[in-house]
Design an enzyme around this catalytic site. Structure first.
Site, mmCIF file in Angstrom:
data_model
loop_
_atom_site.group_PDB
_atom_site.id
_atom_site.type_symbol
_atom_site.label_atom_id
_atom_site.label_comp_id
_atom_site.label_asym_id
_atom_site.label_seq_id
_atom_site.Cartn_x
_atom_site.Cartn_y
_atom_site.Cartn_z
ATOM 1 N N GLU A 42 -20.846 -40.392 -10.408
ATOM 2 C CA GLU A 42 -21.045 -38.935 -10.371
ATOM 3 C C GLU A 42 -19.728 -38.195 -10.620
ATOM 4 O O GLU A 42 -18.693 -38.552 -10.055
ATOM 5 C CB GLU A 42 -21.618 -38.556 -9.008
ATOM 6 C CG GLU A 42 -22.757 -37.581 -9.084
ATOM 7 C CD GLU A 42 -23.952 -38.097 -9.868
ATOM 8 O OE1 GLU A 42 -24.065 -37.740 -11.060
ATOM 9 O OE2 GLU A 42 -24.754 -38.837 -9.302
ATOM 10 N N HIS A 43 -19.801 -37.183 -11.494
ATOM 11 C CA HIS A 43 -18.630 -36.386 -11.888
ATOM 12 C C HIS A 43 -17.574 -37.268 -12.556
ATOM 13 O O HIS A 43 -16.376 -37.011 -12.443
ATOM 14 C CB HIS A 43 -18.050 -35.615 -10.690
ATOM 15 C CG HIS A 43 -18.981 -34.532 -10.219
ATOM 16 N ND1 HIS A 43 -19.036 -33.296 -10.817
ATOM 17 C CD2 HIS A 43 -19.922 -34.526 -9.247
ATOM 18 C CE1 HIS A 43 -19.963 -32.558 -10.211
ATOM 19 N NE2 HIS A 43 -20.524 -33.297 -9.262
ATOM 20 N N ASP A 45 -18.406 -38.358 -15.899
ATOM 21 C CA ASP A 45 -18.634 -38.279 -17.363
ATOM 22 C C ASP A 45 -17.605 -37.390 -18.064
ATOM 23 O O ASP A 45 -17.099 -37.749 -19.126
ATOM 24 C CB ASP A 45 -20.083 -37.883 -17.720
ATOM 25 C CG ASP A 45 -20.577 -36.560 -17.175
ATOM 26 O OD1 ASP A 45 -19.878 -35.941 -16.347
ATOM 27 O OD2 ASP A 45 -21.681 -36.132 -17.589
ATOM 28 N N GLY A 133 -33.979 -27.440 -11.971
ATOM 29 C CA GLY A 133 -32.919 -27.156 -10.992
ATOM 30 C C GLY A 133 -32.797 -28.198 -9.897
ATOM 31 O O GLY A 133 -32.301 -27.910 -8.816
ATOM 32 N N GLY A 135 -31.358 -31.350 -10.430
ATOM 33 C CA GLY A 135 -30.370 -32.384 -10.764
ATOM 34 C C GLY A 135 -31.019 -33.566 -11.466
ATOM 35 O O GLY A 135 -30.481 -34.668 -11.471
ATOM 36 N N ASP A 184 -26.157 -36.557 -19.470
ATOM 37 C CA ASP A 184 -27.573 -36.164 -19.417
ATOM 38 C C ASP A 184 -28.241 -36.265 -20.789
ATOM 39 O O ASP A 184 -29.333 -36.807 -20.938
ATOM 40 C CB ASP A 184 -27.718 -34.719 -18.906
ATOM 41 C CG ASP A 184 -27.059 -34.514 -17.561
ATOM 42 O OD1 ASP A 184 -26.614 -35.505 -16.958
ATOM 43 O OD2 ASP A 184 -26.972 -33.349 -17.124
ATOM 44 N N TYR A 234 -18.808 -26.308 -10.320
ATOM 45 C CA TYR A 234 -18.718 -27.430 -11.264
ATOM 46 C C TYR A 234 -17.473 -27.261 -12.127
ATOM 47 O O TYR A 234 -16.687 -28.191 -12.312
ATOM 48 C CB TYR A 234 -19.995 -27.452 -12.115
ATOM 49 C CG TYR A 234 -20.118 -28.633 -13.058
ATOM 50 C CD1 TYR A 234 -20.722 -29.814 -12.647
ATOM 51 C CD2 TYR A 234 -19.642 -28.568 -14.365
ATOM 52 C CE1 TYR A 234 -20.850 -30.899 -13.503
ATOM 53 C CE2 TYR A 234 -19.760 -29.641 -15.230
ATOM 54 C CZ TYR A 234 -20.372 -30.803 -14.802
ATOM 55 O OH TYR A 234 -20.496 -31.873 -15.656
HETATM 56 P P1 NG1 Z 1 -26.855 -32.074 -13.172
HETATM 57 O O1 NG1 Z 1 -27.058 -32.639 -11.854
HETATM 58 O O2 NG1 Z 1 -27.979 -32.334 -14.137
HETATM 59 O O3 NG1 Z 1 -26.515 -30.631 -13.126
HETATM 60 C C1 NG1 Z 1 -24.277 -32.366 -13.876
HETATM 61 C C2 NG1 Z 1 -23.794 -32.446 -15.311
HETATM 62 C C3 NG1 Z 1 -23.551 -33.897 -15.758
HETATM 63 C C4 NG1 Z 1 -22.644 -34.618 -14.757
HETATM 64 C C5 NG1 Z 1 -23.227 -34.455 -13.334
HETATM 65 C C6 NG1 Z 1 -22.345 -35.025 -12.254
HETATM 66 C C7 NG1 Z 1 -24.939 -30.491 -16.259
HETATM 67 C C8 NG1 Z 1 -25.995 -29.997 -17.175
HETATM 68 N N1 NG1 Z 1 -24.791 -31.826 -16.192
HETATM 69 O O4 NG1 Z 1 -25.578 -32.890 -13.800
HETATM 70 O O5 NG1 Z 1 -22.963 -33.912 -17.049
HETATM 71 O O6 NG1 Z 1 -21.325 -34.174 -14.835
HETATM 72 O O7 NG1 Z 1 -23.407 -33.069 -13.011
HETATM 73 O O8 NG1 Z 1 -22.210 -36.400 -12.408
HETATM 74 O O9 NG1 Z 1 -24.217 -29.717 -15.652
#
Ligand code: NG1
Length: 401
Positions: A42-43, A45, A133, A135, A184, A234
């Site tokens: 997680e975090h 990529d 929304g 995740g 994603d 983020y």
């Molecule tokens: P989600 O949980 O879909 O918002 C986000 C990022 C990913 C990745 C993850 C953390 C978006 C659309 N995608 O995922 O690229 O960084 O957080 O691992 O923000």
């Protein structure tokens, strides 16, 4: 009991039926793309690290037909309330496309603006079984489904699938304003039935990991708690990582090792920056170890790494929430649970739990008792990536088959 995931064929038929009803003729193309759950990584990529997601059986379907006009006419139906939303825009000058209202249309405009071949105007109906929304990448599912539709309508198919994922990632950056990594869109394009995918976000090399029949399943629990401040938080996390890499004179935190944390300390770097770097450096190591454990069917080790991942996201990366922490601790109280963690960006959304099949009901019961909100549960089985679907269905009745 876990929620029953809508059958993909039912979602397809509903999109085709809605198209016929709203536009008065049949769709000529139908495509879909899946949401995803990230098992670990997680975090990482946007730090050129490793991720280990799998595509879900929840999909976004688009039924469409060229309309001999320069316009794109879109209808979406929200499953939850059954309401229909309609919008249209001109695509004769795609360079002039800009994000705007309604917001959901930006996830379609983005891929259109990033598609290089000639396109006809078209009518389309969009229906999705990916929760929004949560995740689980409903946005990537919509972007990738749109891109797959554009390929089908134009006959211009992207040779390199990673180029398709990158175009959809650009769409998310430019039209949704989210500076996300590649995970994603990549898994939504490349997912394979029955497999998780280890992705190296530096060179985009992949390794499919079969999820062989065994005694364990991954249970997704949606906290149904809204994401709070997720985009700004983020961006802040991403910028802290870039700043840490810069201080270390590295291209990205992918090149950093645990020893570099001492270098940052010696440089008197901010304590928060050190914590962010520690999460990313250790999570990249954990993800590689987890992929090896999954390959070896060592679920105990995999679960242990999931727990460590959550604890690091909670304490060092500070992206958990009281709702997610409460779901994780309720899960960890159950005997058959090997590991539980938040999945996705955090700040709300879902957790993913590795649990013995025979303990799923007890796990759900315990979470329902301990969690103050109203969670929903899905047993996650790995589905395929984006694809074209057939357009035939039985028209003998209005009911779904
Ligand atoms: P989600 O949980 O879909 O918002 C986000 C990022 C990913 C990745 C993850 C953390 C978006 C659309 N995608 O995922 O690229 O960084 O957080 O691992 O923000």
């Amino acid at each position: 009991m876990a929620t029953v995931i809508p059958d993909k064929n039912d979602v397809r038929v509903k999109a085709l039926q809605t198209f016929a009803k709203e536009f008065g003729e049949d769709a000529t193309v139908c495509v879909c793309a899946p949401g995803r759950v990230n098992l670990i990584g997680e975090h990482t990529d946007y730090n050129e690290g490793f991720v280990l997601p799998m595509a879900l059986p929840m999909i976004t379907v688009i039924a469409a037909r060229p309309n001999q006009s320069p316009k794109c006419v879109l209808i979406t139906m929200s499953d939850a309330i059954g309401t229909i939303s309609r919008t249209e825009f001109d695509i004769s000058n795609r360079d002039a496309l800009k994000p705007g209202e309604p917001k959901w249309a930006n996830y379609i405009k983005g891929p259109i603006a990033n598609f290089t071949c000639t396109l006809p105007g078209f009518d389309a109906v969009i229906i999705s079984s990916v929760p929004v929304g949560a995740g689980l990448s409903s946005s990537a599912a919509l972007e990738v489904a749109t891109y797959t539709l554009l390929e089908a309508l134009s006959g211009c198919r992207t040779v390199k699938l990673s180029d398709k994922a990158a175009a959809c990632q650009r769409a998310e950056h430019e039209f949704a304003g989210v500076p996300c990594g590649i995970m994603d869109q990549f898994i939504s394009v490349m997912g394979q039935e029955g497999h998780a995918l280890l992705l190296d976000c530096r060179d985009l090399s992949t390794k499919l990991i079969p999820m062989v029949q065994n005694d364990y399943v991954f249970l997704i629990t949606n906290s149904n708690a809204p994401h709070k401040l997720s985009t700004s938080q983020y961006t802040e996390r991403r910028d802290a990582c870039y700043a840490a890499a810069k201080k270390l004179n590295l291209k990205s935190l992918r090149d950093a090792t645990i020893k570099d944390l001492d270098v940052l300390k010696a440089q008197k770097a901010d304590e928060v920056l050190i914590k962010r770097a520690r999460h990313v450096i250790t999570e990249i190591i954990r993800t590689q170890a987890a992929a090896q454990a999954l390959e070896a069917s060592d679920f105990v080790k995999f679960g242990h790494l999931m727990n460590e991942s959550h604890d690091s996201l909670q304490k060092d990366y500070e992206v958990s929430s009281k709702e997610l922490d409460s779901l994780v601790s309720a899960a960890r109280e159950i005997d058959g649970v090997l590991g539980s963690r938040l999945t996705g960006a955090g700040f709300g959304g879902c957790t993913v739990t590795l649990v013995r099949k025979g303990s799923v009901d007890e796990l759900i019961k315990n979470i329902k008792q301990k969690y103050s909100g109203t969670p929903t549960f899905y047993v996650a089985t790995p589905g395929p990536g984006a694809r074209e679907m057939g357009i035939n269905y039985c028209k003998c009745t209005d009911e779904l088959h």
